[in-house]
Design an enzyme around this catalytic site. Structure first.
Site, PDB file in Angstrom:
ATOM      1  N   GLY A 236       0.814  -0.667   6.524  1.00 24.30           N
ATOM      2  CA  GLY A 236       2.172  -0.229   6.196  1.00 24.30           C
ATOM      3  C   GLY A 236       3.118  -1.407   6.180  1.00 24.30           C
ATOM      4  O   GLY A 236       2.718  -2.544   5.926  1.00 24.30           O
ATOM      5  N   SER A 237       4.371  -1.121   6.485  1.00 19.41           N
ATOM      6  CA  SER A 237       5.396  -2.158   6.370  1.00 19.41           C
ATOM      7  C   SER A 237       5.329  -3.142   7.543  1.00 19.41           C
ATOM      8  O   SER A 237       4.795  -2.834   8.610  1.00 19.41           O
ATOM      9  CB  SER A 237       6.779  -1.512   6.357  1.00 19.41           C
ATOM     10  N   GLY A 241       4.610  -2.699  11.639  1.00 20.07           N
ATOM     11  CA  GLY A 241       3.671  -3.554  12.364  1.00 20.07           C
ATOM     12  C   GLY A 241       4.306  -4.273  13.539  1.00 20.07           C
ATOM     13  O   GLY A 241       3.678  -4.483  14.574  1.00 20.07           O
ATOM     14  N   GLU A 258      -2.366  -4.553   8.705  1.00 25.10           N
ATOM     15  CA  GLU A 258      -2.371  -4.902   7.282  1.00 25.10           C
ATOM     16  C   GLU A 258      -0.991  -4.499   6.762  1.00 25.10           C
ATOM     17  O   GLU A 258      -0.745  -3.338   6.456  1.00 25.10           O
ATOM     18  CB  GLU A 258      -3.513  -4.148   6.595  1.00 25.10           C
ATOM     19  N   CYS A 292       0.124  -3.173  -1.918  1.00 21.30           N
ATOM     20  CA  CYS A 292       0.543  -4.287  -1.040  1.00 21.30           C
ATOM     21  C   CYS A 292       0.175  -5.604  -1.687  1.00 21.30           C
ATOM     22  O   CYS A 292       0.720  -6.645  -1.338  1.00 21.30           O
ATOM     23  CB  CYS A 292      -0.031  -4.131   0.354  1.00 21.30           C
TER      24      CYS A 292
HETATM   25  C1  UN1 Z   1      -3.053  -1.650  -0.478  1.00 19.65           C
HETATM   26  O1  UN1 Z   1      -2.210  -1.743  -1.368  1.00 19.65           O
HETATM   27  O2  UN1 Z   1      -2.717  -1.271   0.685  1.00 19.65           O
HETATM   28  O3  UN1 Z   1      -6.641  -5.195  -3.702  1.00 19.65           O
HETATM   29  C2  UN1 Z   1      -4.498  -1.906  -0.668  1.00 19.65           C
HETATM   30  C3  UN1 Z   1      -6.109  -4.131  -4.039  1.00 19.65           C
HETATM   31  C4  UN1 Z   1      -6.778  -2.855  -3.599  1.00 19.65           C
HETATM   32  C5  UN1 Z   1      -6.317  -2.453  -2.236  1.00 19.65           C
HETATM   33  C6  UN1 Z   1      -4.851  -2.424  -2.028  1.00 19.65           C
HETATM   34  N1  UN1 Z   1      -8.201  -3.055  -3.594  1.00 19.65           N
HETATM   35  O4  UN1 Z   1      -5.101  -4.089  -4.719  1.00 19.65           O
END
Ligand code: UN1
Length: 504
Positions: A236-237, A241, A258, A292
């Protein structure tokens, strides 16, 4: 009932979720496609979360003594189930998270891939044999199951990120309690239903090996603070975290974080611009900028800036924006109004910092007044300003130019986050420098491909404000196990290490 709600109901039924589970409860699920309600789920109290963790602990005690390759068989069966249900689950991901169907299906494929990886891993949870300094002694390390793993996941990859954790945790001998995003409770129900079916077929799994707890913040907090949650894996954000990390550390729990990314692509003078345009386009606007790993910054050599930006704008103009279940659509909706408002606020402050904004406006509002579709934005910035350094979870690509390669690297590394990065170019020296110790500081650094869409075989994650965790492939499994160092004496003497003499 709206068409979206009917489609969701159909998918949930195909996936074997009982109607009672998705038709009543305090947590309403809305589709970002049209804002309509597509279900409601029961939420869990803090006490129920504690009970779930206690049950998971019991499951763990039974599961940890099942041989790892047998544990792998359960995940092999789960992958089979996912293959059979890929269409329905992928569709449900599209309906609930708003990503286009091919990406919804891709997300399920990512689940299948991690399961396959985990099955192989179930026979490869290797420790080392280490040379002992003492005669007649042998040293080795053993990896043992860790305990209960708590998973907190985000709306944007509502099922894949859970599966990265789940598949590895299960082959590693752990039990999992999952708190999905309150924006995507239905896909979590579906995963749980699929798993329960598989567990029944498998026959040897303890009850409560996998559980889902639903709700908002306090449900997540109960997982974070429970002393029996040995590993808390949270996606998440950075803001989330920053709270979770210290809280878990205070009780000496392990966390795997993450968090945000602010991913850049550097385009050098030798870049193949056709490749660069395609790579940047998917990474910047795919999933409506809500990965992300989305490319948020473009650092382009001054000599190619004009050409590249013109070509990108041309490509942006051709993007079809619309409902994600339509095969022609490339850009689906943002998850909700708050995401839209955050995007507009970022564009506004970028303007105040001298940014030239192309696109970014809301579209289809007449047709879908309760949904938030936007035209992806390109913002030409005079410099890497405060707004650029902040992760806005929307399709905004900030463009900055550079003259010297050192300047490009400084800009690439000059943000708080460190998830993903890429360079486009055919100069071997620049590419290798980018990958070197003095190059990109991100957990993912690519050459001639974009920043998003990582395969599951590699470790996924990044440092700095991204949180430091690594999930998915490579040796990420080690986070889900505890390591014991064993020294075995097969002699009749008892020599002490470091030559210490201790005789009475
Ligand atoms: C995410 O956005 O939390 O590499 C994961 C990627 C994907 C996973 C993204 N396999 O964009």
């Amino acid at each position: 009932m709206t068409t979206t709600a009917a489609q969701a109901q159909d998918a949930l039924q195909k996936l074997g979720v009982a109607a009672a589970a998705f038709q009543q409860g305090a947590l309403a699920a809305h589709s970002p496609i049209d804002g309509s309600q597509i279900g409601a789920v029961r939420t869990h109290t803090v006490e129920e979360v504690a009970t779930a963790v206690d049950r998971a602990q019991q499951a763990f005690l039974a599961w940890r003594v099942v041989p790892a390759p047998v544990r792998g068989e359960l995940i092999r069966l789960f992958a089979e189930e996912l293959r059979q249900n890929k269409q329905a689950l992928g569709t449900l991901v599209s309906l609930e998270a708003g990503k286009i169907l091919t990406e919804g299906l891709g997300e399920v494929q990512e689940m299948i891939d991690i399961c396959d990886f985990a099955v192989g891993l179930s026979r490869q949870l290797y420790g080392l044999t280490i040379a002992s300094e003492r005669p007649g002694h042998r040293m080795m390390e053993t990896w043992h199951p860790l305990g209960v793993v708590g998973v907190i996941s985000a709306f944007n990859f509502p099922v894949a990120v859970w599966s990265w954790n789940f598949a590895l945790a299960v082959v590693c001998g752990d039990a999992v309690v999952w708190k999905p995003s309150e924006k995507t409770p239905l896909t979590a129900l579906a995963c749980q239903a699929l798993f329960e079916r598989v567990a029944q077929r498998f026959g040897k799994a303890p009850a409560h090996l996998s559980q889902v707890v639903q709700g908002t913040r306090e449900v997540g907090e109960a997982l974070v603070d429970h002393p029996k949650v040995a590993l808390l894996s949270a996606t998440g954000s950075t803001r989330m975290g920053r709270e979770v990390g210290p809280r878990v550390a205070r009780r000496f729990g392990r966390s795997l974080l993450e968090l945000g990314g602010n991913n850049a692509v550097i385009v050098t003078p030798t870049a193949d611009l056709d490749l660069a345009v395609r790579g940047i386009l998917f990474a910047a606007v795919g999933t409506a900028g809500q990965r992300c790993t989305t490319t948020r910054r473009l650092i382009v050599h001054a000599s190619v800036r004009e050409t590249l930006v013109a070509r990108l704008k041309q490509a942006y103009e051709k993007l079809t924006i619309g409902i994600p279940t339509d095969a022609k659509t490339l850009i689906g909706p943002l998850i909700d109004k708050a995401a839209h408002d955050g995007m507009q606020a970022a564009l506004q402050s970028a303007r105040q910092e001298g940014g030239q904004v192309f696109g970014g406006e809301r579209v289809l509002a007449d047709r879908y007044p309760q949904a938030y579709y936007v035209r992806p934005a390109i913002v030409e910035m005079p410099a890497q300003t405060a707004t650029v350094c902040h992760e806005t979870f929307a399709p905004i690509l900030y463009v900055m130019s550079y003259d010297s390669f050192d300047e490009a690297l400084d800009m690439q590394n000059g943000v708080p986050q460190g998830l993903s990065s890429a360079i486009f170019g055919n100069d071997l020296r620049e590419a290798e420098r980018f990958l070197s110790a003095s190059g990109s500081d991100c957990g993912i650094a690519n050459v001639n491909i974009g920043t998003s869409g990582a395969e599951i075989g590699g470790a996924f994650g990044g440092d700095k404000d991204t949180g430091g965790g690594r999930e998915s492939g490579s040796d990420a499994w080690k986070a889900y196990m505890r390591r014991a160092t064993n020294t075995i004496n097969y002699s009749r003497e008892l020599p002490l290490a470091q030559g210490v003499d201790f005789n009475v």
